[in-house]
Design an enzyme around this catalytic site. Structure first.
Site, mmCIF file in Angstrom:
data_model
loop_
_atom_site.group_PDB
_atom_site.id
_atom_site.type_symbol
_atom_site.label_atom_id
_atom_site.label_comp_id
_atom_site.label_asym_id
_atom_site.label_seq_id
_atom_site.Cartn_x
_atom_site.Cartn_y
_atom_site.Cartn_z
ATOM 1 N N SER A 27 3.282 -2.289 -12.075
ATOM 2 C CA SER A 27 2.060 -2.060 -12.855
ATOM 3 C C SER A 27 1.251 -3.331 -13.110
ATOM 4 O O SER A 27 0.648 -3.485 -14.177
ATOM 5 C CB SER A 27 2.380 -1.345 -14.174
ATOM 6 O OG SER A 27 2.957 -0.071 -13.916
ATOM 7 N N TRP A 38 0.818 -1.227 0.000
ATOM 8 C CA TRP A 38 0.000 0.000 0.000
ATOM 9 C C TRP A 38 0.846 1.270 0.000
ATOM 10 O O TRP A 38 0.315 2.366 -0.140
ATOM 11 C CB TRP A 38 -0.937 -0.004 1.217
ATOM 12 C CG TRP A 38 -2.124 -0.897 1.051
ATOM 13 C CD1 TRP A 38 -2.427 -1.667 -0.031
ATOM 14 C CD2 TRP A 38 -3.175 -1.098 2.004
ATOM 15 N NE1 TRP A 38 -3.606 -2.340 0.191
ATOM 16 C CE2 TRP A 38 -4.086 -2.016 1.431
ATOM 17 C CE3 TRP A 38 -3.439 -0.623 3.287
ATOM 18 C CZ2 TRP A 38 -5.225 -2.436 2.097
ATOM 19 C CZ3 TRP A 38 -4.575 -1.046 3.957
ATOM 20 C CH2 TRP A 38 -5.461 -1.944 3.355
ATOM 21 N N GLY A 86 4.574 1.867 -10.992
ATOM 22 C CA GLY A 86 3.701 3.034 -10.954
ATOM 23 C C GLY A 86 3.641 3.795 -12.269
ATOM 24 O O GLY A 86 3.157 4.923 -12.316
HETATM 25 P P1 PGA Z 1 2.810 -0.626 -8.847
HETATM 26 O O1 PGA Z 1 3.858 -0.802 -7.642
HETATM 27 O O2 PGA Z 1 1.992 -1.894 -8.877
HETATM 28 O O3 PGA Z 1 1.986 0.569 -8.457
HETATM 29 O O4 PGA Z 1 3.590 -0.431 -10.082
HETATM 30 C C1 PGA Z 1 4.506 -2.014 -7.400
HETATM 31 C C2 PGA Z 1 5.472 -1.863 -6.250
HETATM 32 O O5 PGA Z 1 6.125 -0.819 -6.167
HETATM 33 O O6 PGA Z 1 5.603 -2.756 -5.397
#
Ligand code: PGA
Length: 238
Positions: free
Chosen positions: A202, A10, A170
């Protein structure tokens, strides 16, 4: 066979109230049973989630810890403190911690060691930056992170590895299943056949199926999509 594990990272999101709302909605959704589910909230929301999870198979994880037992380390949290609030897993060496908080392969190694001594399961994160990938350095970077982060251990059975290409975190830019598998195969070679290797970066309900079809991908570490009960359960139940 490695255990299939889906973990929610989170990051710095959700108050206690928001965490409670998430878990109430999440627990209404039936999850497939042959996979482990871990939720890693911010420290402050962990005690609020715990009562909801005692009678379930869902485990709580933390996003970081320090390697000393106690003392003058302002702002840090020890493995013992995590155990005290029923934490079972701990993410170590996430790229955001390496990038913004100065973590190195050496500090990662100390933390993994401490987590194991304390009976916590470390999820050790590794992955290359975009520059490193474009300069064709991915293999070398992964090898260095594995050798240094896992230095001194005889087996890796209680460690979970998470391969997270930094350029895919991200950004909405997921590694192709082939790119991911190539690195997972390299990690597999290092850690052996029984260690869980998660992919992260992602991950969404609509790309998890093709990732999980690859032989060395054993689950996912999910950031953004884990904040929503429907998306996270959609990934788990892929
Ligand atoms: P994300 O993050 O799924 O938002 O790309 C993954 C993570 O940083 O563990």
């Amino acid at each position: 066979m490695p255990k299939v594990i889906f973990a929610a990272n989170w990051k710095m999101n959700k108050t206690r109230q928001e965490a409670e709302k998430f878990i109430q909605d999440f627990l209404k959704i039936k999850l497939k049973e042959d996979r482990e589910v871990v939720i890693c909230p911010p420290y402050t929301a962990i005690p609020a989630l715990h009562p909801f999870l005692v009678d379930t198979d869902i485990k709580i994880g933390a996003q970081n810890m320090y390697w000393e037992d106690e003392g003058a380390y302002t702002g840090e949290i020890s493995a013992k403190m995590l155990e005290d609030i029923c934490v079972k897993y701990v993410i170590i060496g996430h790229s955001e911690r390496r990038q913004y908080f100065g973590e190195t392969d050496e500090t990662v190694n100390k933390k993994v060691k401490k987590a194991l001594e304390a009976g916590l399961k470390p999820i050790m994160c590794i992955g290359e930056s975009l520059d490193e990938r474009e300069a064709d350095q991915t293999k070398g970077v992964i090898q260095r992170q594995l050798e240094a982060g896992l230095a001194g251990f005889e087996d890796y059975d209680n460690i979970i590895l998470a391969y997270e290409p930094i350029w895919a975190i991200g950004t909405g830019k997921v590694a192709t299943p082939e790119q991911a598998q190539e690195v997972h195969a390299q990690i597999r070679e290092f850690v052996g056949k029984d260690t869980t290797i998660q992919y992260g970066g992602s991950v969404k309900p609509d790309n998890i199926v093709e990732l999980m079809a690859k032989p060395d991908i054993n689950g996912a570490l999910v950031g953004g999509a884990s904040l929503d009960p429907k998306d996270f359960s959609g990934i788990i139940n892929y």
